[in-house]
Design a protein around this motif. Structure first.
Motif, PDB file in Angstrom:
ATOM      1  N   UNK A 158      19.636  -3.976   5.937  1.00  0.00           N
ATOM      2  CA  UNK A 158      20.567  -2.975   6.450  1.00  0.00           C
ATOM      3  C   UNK A 158      21.612  -2.832   5.345  1.00  0.00           C
ATOM      4  N   UNK A 159      21.379  -1.881   4.450  1.00  0.00           N
ATOM      5  CA  UNK A 159      22.206  -1.781   3.248  1.00  0.00           C
ATOM      6  C   UNK A 159      21.923  -2.979   2.367  1.00  0.00           C
ATOM      7  N   UNK A 160      22.956  -3.788   2.098  1.00  0.00           N
ATOM      8  CA  UNK A 160      22.746  -4.988   1.291  1.00  0.00           C
ATOM      9  C   UNK A 160      22.745  -6.262   2.140  1.00  0.00           C
ATOM     10  N   UNK A 161      22.605  -6.105   3.440  1.00  0.00           N
ATOM     11  CA  UNK A 161      22.587  -7.240   4.367  1.00  0.00           C
ATOM     12  C   UNK A 161      21.151  -7.533   4.804  1.00  0.00           C
ATOM     13  N   UNK A 162      20.787  -8.820   4.779  1.00  0.00           N
ATOM     14  CA  UNK A 162      19.460  -9.242   5.229  1.00  0.00           C
ATOM     15  C   UNK A 162      19.438  -9.163   6.753  1.00  0.00           C
ATOM     16  N   UNK A 163      18.569  -8.312   7.255  1.00  0.00           N
ATOM     17  CA  UNK A 163      18.436  -8.147   8.706  1.00  0.00           C
ATOM     18  C   UNK A 163      17.361  -9.085   9.252  1.00  0.00           C
ATOM     19  N   UNK A 164      16.248  -9.215   8.518  1.00  0.00           N
ATOM     20  CA  UNK A 164      15.146 -10.058   8.954  1.00  0.00           C
ATOM     21  C   UNK A 164      14.268 -10.421   7.765  1.00  0.00           C
ATOM     22  N   UNK A 165      13.718 -11.638   7.779  1.00  0.00           N
ATOM     23  CA  UNK A 165      12.772 -12.097   6.764  1.00  0.00           C
ATOM     24  C   UNK A 165      11.662 -12.851   7.479  1.00  0.00           C
ATOM     25  N   UNK A 195      18.473 -18.935   8.150  1.00  0.00           N
ATOM     26  CA  UNK A 195      19.701 -19.124   7.369  1.00  0.00           C
ATOM     27  C   UNK A 195      20.163 -17.827   6.718  1.00  0.00           C
ATOM     28  N   UNK A 196      19.229 -17.054   6.150  1.00  0.00           N
ATOM     29  CA  UNK A 196      19.619 -15.868   5.373  1.00  0.00           C
ATOM     30  C   UNK A 196      19.918 -14.648   6.237  1.00  0.00           C
ATOM     31  N   UNK A 197      19.536 -14.684   7.499  1.00  0.00           N
ATOM     32  CA  UNK A 197      19.780 -13.544   8.392  1.00  0.00           C
ATOM     33  C   UNK A 197      21.279 -13.259   8.468  1.00  0.00           C
ATOM     34  N   UNK A 198      21.656 -12.007   8.186  1.00  0.00           N
ATOM     35  CA  UNK A 198      23.049 -11.600   8.236  1.00  0.00           C
ATOM     36  C   UNK A 198      23.817 -11.803   6.940  1.00  0.00           C
ATOM     37  N   UNK A 199      23.168 -12.392   5.936  1.00  0.00           N
ATOM     38  CA  UNK A 199      23.835 -12.647   4.656  1.00  0.00           C
ATOM     39  C   UNK A 199      23.694 -11.455   3.715  1.00  0.00           C
ATOM     40  N   UNK A 200      24.669 -11.247   2.838  1.00  0.00           N
ATOM     41  CA  UNK A 200      24.511 -10.244   1.783  1.00  0.00           C
ATOM     42  C   UNK A 200      23.411 -10.705   0.821  1.00  0.00           C
ATOM     43  N   UNK A 201      22.582  -9.778   0.377  1.00  0.00           N
ATOM     44  CA  UNK A 201      21.471 -10.163  -0.502  1.00  0.00           C
ATOM     45  C   UNK A 201      21.961 -10.840  -1.773  1.00  0.00           C
ATOM     46  N   UNK A 202      23.146 -10.467  -2.252  1.00  0.00           N
ATOM     47  CA  UNK A 202      23.668 -11.069  -3.480  1.00  0.00           C
ATOM     48  C   UNK A 202      23.828 -12.579  -3.324  1.00  0.00           C
ATOM     49  N   UNK A 203      24.279 -13.029  -2.157  1.00  0.00           N
ATOM     50  CA  UNK A 203      24.463 -14.462  -1.914  1.00  0.00           C
ATOM     51  C   UNK A 203      23.130 -15.186  -1.872  1.00  0.00           C
TER      52      UNK A 203
END
Length: 85
Positions: free
Chosen positions: A20-27, A43-51
């Motif tokens: 969702x933009x640069x936010x991880x919605x699901x993996x 863990x990565x759900x909801x995180x900015x992809x850069x992080x």
């Protein structure tokens, strides 16, 4: 935006990424160590992809030059680039 990445050099065969933009919605991963990869996905759900990319890029698995977290970093880069077209 959903994106499917075919992994290279890992036990997992495929990573599905939803942004969702640069936010991880699901993996989600196909193949690999289910417990570890389910944990990474949570863990990565909801995180900015850069992080995620900053933390996971370059991670190796034993003697391999890559790992599932490293492949996730690559998948996120590609998915984001694709979403910007």
């Amino acid at each position: 935006m959903a994106y499917v990445y075919k992994t290279k050099g890992t036990c997992s065969r495929e990573i599905s990424v939803e942004l969702d933009g640069n936010i991880v919605k699901n993996v989600s991963f196909v193949g690999g160590c289910n417990g570890n990869l389910s944990g990474i996905s949570s863990i990565v759900k909801g995180m900015p992809i850069e992080h995620v990319i900053e933390r996971f890029a370059g991670t190796k698995c034993g003697p391999r030059s890559t790992s599932c977290p490293d492949q996730l970093a690559i998948a996120l880069k590609e998915a984001y680039e694709e979403s910007q077209k």
